[in-house]
Scaffold this active site. Structure first.
Site: not given
Length: 390
Positions: A339, A243, A214, A13, A7, A90
């Protein structure tokens, strides 16, 4: 796959922290991390990885700036340096979305759209967000601008659509704050109807610019199917989807439940959830707008319980008020989708200290090449007595 491809802005980044490892090494790293945080609660099942862990993100954001010659550039916003790291490539972003950003950048001068300068607060375009639906292929382009009118905005949108016919809508959102990648509340539809639709686990979902959806569609189906397996619904359960966002888990679960109540604080997401019920002809799902803890307390006070609670909170985890609400309502099962294993460990400790025991822990690699890892956890009451409530 051994090592990820090089990358060009890896160090600038900071989005992908694990590209120095092979994909199998990344999975091993994440597995060790989850075990270290959650292994005290129950056995951790082997992490579920991706067959193709590249270009999986269905949403990308490209920040804009100008170079020393005054030419527009786009890439990744570097918060510490307060500048944009230029890139057109990317490893994890959707490739079509990358092409759209490049095309948009090339059209700016033709349509007299300037780039915003945060130092003097002049200019128009701040960043572009692109969403691409995994199944339908529909594309949304969001132009996030300073609070100025875009005289040529509709013509600019039409030019993009001519190049990329799968673009269903182009929206201008206004960011009048100092936060670089903020979407803002004000929006104007420049083309289309302001949303796209996608299919997830056999259900249709309408997605608007500020909706949470997602970013890894392939692994989301893996994650949600595992959550439904854990819930083991048999058609007679009352379910709470906390949620709930735009209603994804709850609407999918509604086909196997007696009724589902969604809880969501965001107004746009609530509207999307209601629309998504109509899209799927789901009649046994109702969404409540409000704080998850407050709604849980109100339901309990009204004598309304649940057999199963799904919770899919943001990275900060569940609020203490919501966890207290779960303990007070005492559903037979809770399926927690997280997550962030750190906040998950904190919340599990509270639930385990109360009425629950952890039965299953399943990590899913939703974010290859990053340190992030998703987990779905099944909790049940310690006494293992079914408490079906009306």
């Amino acid at each position: 796959m051994n090592r990820a491809h090089a990358c060009e802005i890896y160090k600038k980044c900071g989005g992908c922290q694990l590209t120095n490892l092979s994909y199998q090494e990344q999975l091993s790293y994440k597995m060790r991390r989850v075990i270290s945080l959650l292994g005290r609660f129950a056995r951790v099942d082997e992490i579920i990885g991706m067959d193709d862990p590249l270009h999986y993100r269905n949403k990308m954001q490209a920040a804009f700036a100008v170079d020393k010659r005054g030419r527009p550039i786009s890439g990744v916003w570097q918060a510490k340096e307060c500048r944009v790291a230029k890139t057109d490539a990317c490893l994890i972003e959707d490739e079509v979305s990358l092409w759209i950003v490049r095309a948009a950048r090339g059209l700016l001068q033709e349509y007299d759209i300037s780039v915003y300068n945060p130092k003097n607060r002049r200019g128009m375009l701040r960043h572009i967000m692109v969403r691409r639906a995994h199944v339908t292929g529909e594309i949304m382009v969001v132009l996030v601008t300073a609070p100025l009118k875009m005289p040529g905005g509709e013509h600019f949108a039409q030019a993009l659509v001519r190049r990329f016919p799968h673009i269903r809508t182009v929206v201008q959102c206004v960011n009048d704050t100092d936060t670089p990648l903020w979407m803002g509340e004000e929006q104007t539809i420049l083309y289309g109807d302001g949303y796209i639709e996608d299919v997830l686990c056999g259900c249709y979902f309408r997605i608007s610019p500020r909706s949470f959806y997602q970013v890894n569609s392939v692994q989301t189906e893996v994650l949600y199917n595992k959550a439904l397996d854990f819930a083991h619904l048999r058609g007679r359960e009352n379910v709470i989807d906390a949620y709930c966002g735009i209603g994804t888990i709850g609407i999918i679960a509604a086909a196997e439940a007696r009724q589902v109540i969604g809880i969501e604080a965001g107004g746009d997401a609530v509207k999307n959830a209601v629309e998504n019920c109509r899209l799927n002809h789901t009649q046994n799902y109702r969404v409540y707008k409000g704080d998850a803890g407050e709604v849980m307390d109100a339901l309990t006070a009204a004598g309304r319980g649940a057999d199963v609670v799904f919770a899919d909170p943001p990275r900060a985890g569940c609020s203490r008020a919501f966890l207290n609400g779960v303990l007070q309502m005492a559903p037979e099962k809770m399926v927690y989708i997280s997550c962030n294993p750190e906040t998950l460990a904190r919340d599990l400790a509270i639930l385990v200290k109360g009425k629950y025991r952890v039965q299953k822990i399943q990590p899913v690699d939703m974010f290859p090449h990053t340190k992030h890892v998703e987990c779905v956890v099944l909790l049940s009451q310690k006494n293992a007595i079914s408490q079906h409530k009306t």
